[in-house]
Design a protein around this motif. Sequence first.
Motif, short mmCIF file in Angstrom:
data_model
loop_
_atom_site.label_atom_id
_atom_site.label_comp_id
_atom_site.label_asym_id
_atom_site.label_seq_id
_atom_site.Cartn_x
_atom_site.Cartn_y
_atom_site.Cartn_z
N THR A 118 3.35 7.16 -14.77
CA THR A 118 4.39 6.23 -15.77
C THR A 118 6.33 6.62 -16.11
N LYS A 119 6.29 7.71 -15.92
CA LYS A 119 7.74 8.29 -16.90
C LYS A 119 7.72 8.26 -15.47
N GLY A 120 7.23 8.27 -14.31
CA GLY A 120 8.48 8.02 -12.50
C GLY A 120 8.77 6.50 -12.63
N VAL A 121 8.10 5.74 -12.92
CA VAL A 121 8.36 4.40 -13.26
C VAL A 121 9.58 4.30 -13.93
N SER A 122 9.25 4.38 -15.21
CA SER A 122 10.14 4.56 -16.21
C SER A 122 11.99 5.26 -15.94
N PHE A 123 11.53 6.50 -15.12
CA PHE A 123 12.86 6.89 -15.15
C PHE A 123 13.65 5.60 -13.42
N LEU A 124 12.50 5.08 -12.99
CA LEU A 124 13.46 4.28 -11.43
C LEU A 124 13.67 3.01 -12.60
N THR B 52 17.43 2.92 -15.87
CA THR B 52 18.39 4.83 -15.28
C THR B 52 19.03 4.92 -15.91
N GLN B 53 19.98 3.73 -17.40
CA GLN B 53 21.00 4.26 -18.01
C GLN B 53 20.21 5.25 -18.98
N LEU C 47 19.64 11.77 -19.18
CA LEU C 47 19.27 12.64 -19.87
C LEU C 47 19.46 13.92 -18.89
N ILE C 48 20.03 13.26 -17.47
CA ILE C 48 19.86 14.36 -15.95
C ILE C 48 21.72 15.00 -16.85
N ALA C 49 22.49 14.21 -17.00
CA ALA C 49 23.72 14.43 -17.37
C ALA C 49 24.26 16.48 -17.40
#
Length: 140
Positions: free
Chosen positions: A32-38, A41-42, A47-49
Amino acid sequence: METVKNLNKWANAHTYQWLDILRIAVGVFLFTKGVSFLTNTQYYTDLIAPIKNLGGGMLFVHYIVAAHLVGGVMIVFGLLTRWAIVSQLPILLAAFLINFIGEMHVANLILSLSLFLVCVFFLFYGSGKHSADYYFKMQQ
């Protein structure tokens, strides 16, 4: 190789249903975390900035989503669980460090640390008796 067999024998002798439920819950959470990241996107971009400009930063970004989606499903079914866990450990360690070094979000810090520790446990414990790994091993 002998160490993995010894770990599997110990885990199968000490199997508990609540450990299988915990493994499945970890897999569902990662998926679900992977789906949430997909889908969000913002949030993911923000988060990865900190790592976006590093060499290979975008490769790491794509790795996170794929590892969470595929690894989560593999952990749920108990299929190649140790390999799926190994693919999660760098991501969880980075999540812990980002929350520890960057803006400290205590809830995310505790979540990433506890998930990391549970994954380390399953790295040694394996998938247990109620898993696809055990089923395929018994079919041989």
